[in-house]
Design an enzyme around this catalytic site. Structure first.
Site, mmCIF file in Angstrom:
data_model
loop_
_atom_site.group_PDB
_atom_site.id
_atom_site.type_symbol
_atom_site.label_atom_id
_atom_site.label_comp_id
_atom_site.label_asym_id
_atom_site.label_seq_id
_atom_site.Cartn_x
_atom_site.Cartn_y
_atom_site.Cartn_z
ATOM 1 N N HIS A 195 0.800 -1.233 0.000
ATOM 2 C CA HIS A 195 0.000 0.000 0.000
ATOM 3 C C HIS A 195 0.832 1.283 0.000
ATOM 4 O O HIS A 195 0.284 2.368 -0.223
ATOM 5 C CB HIS A 195 -0.930 0.038 1.212
ATOM 6 C CG HIS A 195 -2.011 -0.995 1.196
ATOM 7 N ND1 HIS A 195 -2.864 -1.159 0.123
ATOM 8 C CD2 HIS A 195 -2.383 -1.915 2.122
ATOM 9 C CE1 HIS A 195 -3.713 -2.137 0.394
ATOM 10 N NE2 HIS A 195 -3.436 -2.620 1.591
ATOM 11 N N ASP A 244 -3.900 -10.590 -1.741
ATOM 12 C CA ASP A 244 -4.369 -9.966 -0.507
ATOM 13 C C ASP A 244 -5.823 -9.539 -0.675
ATOM 14 O O ASP A 244 -6.244 -9.162 -1.771
ATOM 15 C CB ASP A 244 -3.493 -8.743 -0.212
ATOM 16 C CG ASP A 244 -3.596 -8.227 1.200
ATOM 17 O OD1 ASP A 244 -4.660 -7.693 1.543
ATOM 18 O OD2 ASP A 244 -2.620 -8.333 1.950
ATOM 19 N N HIS A 283 -7.119 -6.909 0.286
ATOM 20 C CA HIS A 283 -7.131 -5.476 -0.010
ATOM 21 C C HIS A 283 -6.404 -5.219 -1.336
ATOM 22 O O HIS A 283 -5.337 -5.793 -1.584
ATOM 23 C CB HIS A 283 -6.446 -4.677 1.105
ATOM 24 C CG HIS A 283 -7.068 -4.900 2.464
ATOM 25 N ND1 HIS A 283 -6.629 -5.895 3.318
ATOM 26 C CD2 HIS A 283 -8.085 -4.267 3.086
ATOM 27 C CE1 HIS A 283 -7.358 -5.862 4.427
ATOM 28 N NE2 HIS A 283 -8.246 -4.888 4.314
ATOM 29 N N ASP A 342 -5.680 -12.592 4.159
ATOM 30 C CA ASP A 342 -6.781 -11.994 4.906
ATOM 31 C C ASP A 342 -8.130 -12.131 4.207
ATOM 32 O O ASP A 342 -9.097 -11.475 4.569
ATOM 33 C CB ASP A 342 -6.492 -10.519 5.213
ATOM 34 C CG ASP A 342 -5.785 -9.784 4.091
ATOM 35 O OD1 ASP A 342 -5.648 -10.361 2.997
ATOM 36 O OD2 ASP A 342 -5.357 -8.642 4.304
#
Length: 392
Positions: free
Chosen positions: A138, A174, A176, A263
């Site tokens: 990120h 991921d 995200h 996740d």
């Protein structure tokens, strides 16, 4: 057992810790390494520490010099009077990503690990390399974001492009969206980014839609696969298999870098995808197969997110390494056998874990409540599949 893989880890990576209550806990690394040791898949002699790299020279491949200076200043002088303003300017003031003492040293150790993994593969020393602490996807050139200070994946990709001239496929699983890596290479036709994640309609960072396809010469080298909340194993794997195989056939990379945030599991507290350990056994198996089909085996794997640090992360991350070394456990799991986790690992960590630890490598699906509207969710994901692959 094949040995054509290297495991990269530096103890300083465990210093990447924001505070005691923060969900990003480096204990995940210790738990995973210990699990691999307990199944005789990894010992101390096999763990390689990354060599020293020039901090500024390599970080500046991605990050702005004023941002690097700010990280160092905040890292070394956490009590300076203007720290609040400086932190706000560079995204280091939020609850998600607050600055902390020793931040630069710890974050740089993670970058070094991903660079070492990249060099090990690109020099031909090994086919596969694994760096658990990596995958901080990120971070942006000019600011921190989403628990990430430096973007080790982007730095490693830039290094590969600059040093070896190789075409890269970056795969991000991921939950995200891998926004930082995407935007760094948004105009680069030689870096293909693929991210499968929960839709940004409901989850940080709010990006990663199918219309984000790149810009200028990079248009068409960016692929996003946003999934519906409460997607389960069958739909997740159908979408992953369908889209990734089309993408890699189209991109024809020289090397794969994969980010293995785990996740998307139903137990994870920070997302809404409802998968089990099944996808974390199949993801590395699929990537391993594709690497040997398209990139002569060149595969660099990084860690990433994952916030059920006792029940999910150690098993999911271990399965990446076990796949790389062709460990018998992966064959037994693929054959549908129930394989118990080692008693020694369970006994060591049972008193530390706030929740009861699973006893087997794969989940008992009876422990995960099935979701309503399963067919409706799967149908919506198929629409996304078709949009992603329609021009390939």
């Amino acid at each position: 057992m094949a040995s054509d893989a290297v495991f990269i880890h530096h103890p300083d990576s465990s210093g990447y810790k924001f505070d005691e209550e923060h969900p990003f806990d480096p204990l995940r690394l210790t738990l995973t390494i210990d699990l691999l040791a307990k199944v005789n898949a990894l010992d101390e002699e096999q763990i390689e520490a990354p060599p020293l790299y020039s901090d500024d020279e390599l970080l500046s491949l991605v990050h702005r010099t004023d941002y690097l200076a700010a990280v160092k200043q905040l890292s070394e002088n956490a009590q300076i009077s203007d720290s609040s303003l400086l932190a706000q300017q560079f995204g280091l003031h939020t609850e998600d990503t607050p600055f902390f003492p020793g931040m630069h040293k710890a974050a740089m150790s993670i970058v070094r690990g991903s660079l070492a993994a990249a060099d090990a593969v690109m020099t031909g020393r090994t086919k596969h390399a694994y760096h658990l602490a990596g995958g901080l996807h990120h971070a942006f050139p000019d600011r921190a974001s989403g628990f990430c200070v430096y973007n080790d994946a982007a730095v490693a990709i830039k290094h590969i492009r600059q040093t070896y001239g190789a075409k890269v496929l970056y795969i991000d699983t991921d939950v995200h969206h891998g926004d930082g890596v995407q935007w760094v290479f948004y105009d680069d036709p030689d870096v293909c980014t693929y991210s499968i994640h929960e839709t940004g309609k409901f989850l940080f960072p709010g990006t990663g839609y199918v219309h984000e396809k790149g810009t200028d010469l990079g248009f068409g080298a960016c692929f996003n696969v946003p999934l519906e909340p409460y997607t389960e194993d069958d739909s997740w794997l159908e979408t992953f298999n369908m889209t990734l195989r089309k993408v890699i056939s189209y991109c024809k990379p020289d090397v794969i870098i994969s980010q293995h945030g785990c996740d998307a599991h139903a137990y994870d507290p920070l997302s809404h995808i409802h998968c089990s350990m099944r996808i974390y056994a199949e993801i590395p198996a699929i990537i391993h197969e594709l690497a040997h089909t398209y990139t002569d085996g060149r595969w660099i794997a990084l860690g990433g997110g994952g916030y059920d640090i006792f029940r999910v992360v150690p098993r999911a991350w271990s399965l990446v390494w076990l796949t790389m070394i062709d460990h018998p456990i992966t064959h037994e799991i693929a054959a549908g056998k129930e394989i118990a986790l080692p008693d020694s690992w369970l006994k060591r960590w049972a008193s530390v874990s706030p929740l009861k630890l699973p006893s087997k490598w794969m989940d008992d699906t009876a422990d995960i409540e099935p979701m309503p509207r399963r067919s409706e969710i799967a149908d919506k994901n198929r629409i996304i599949q078709n949009i992603v692959i329609q021009d390939l």
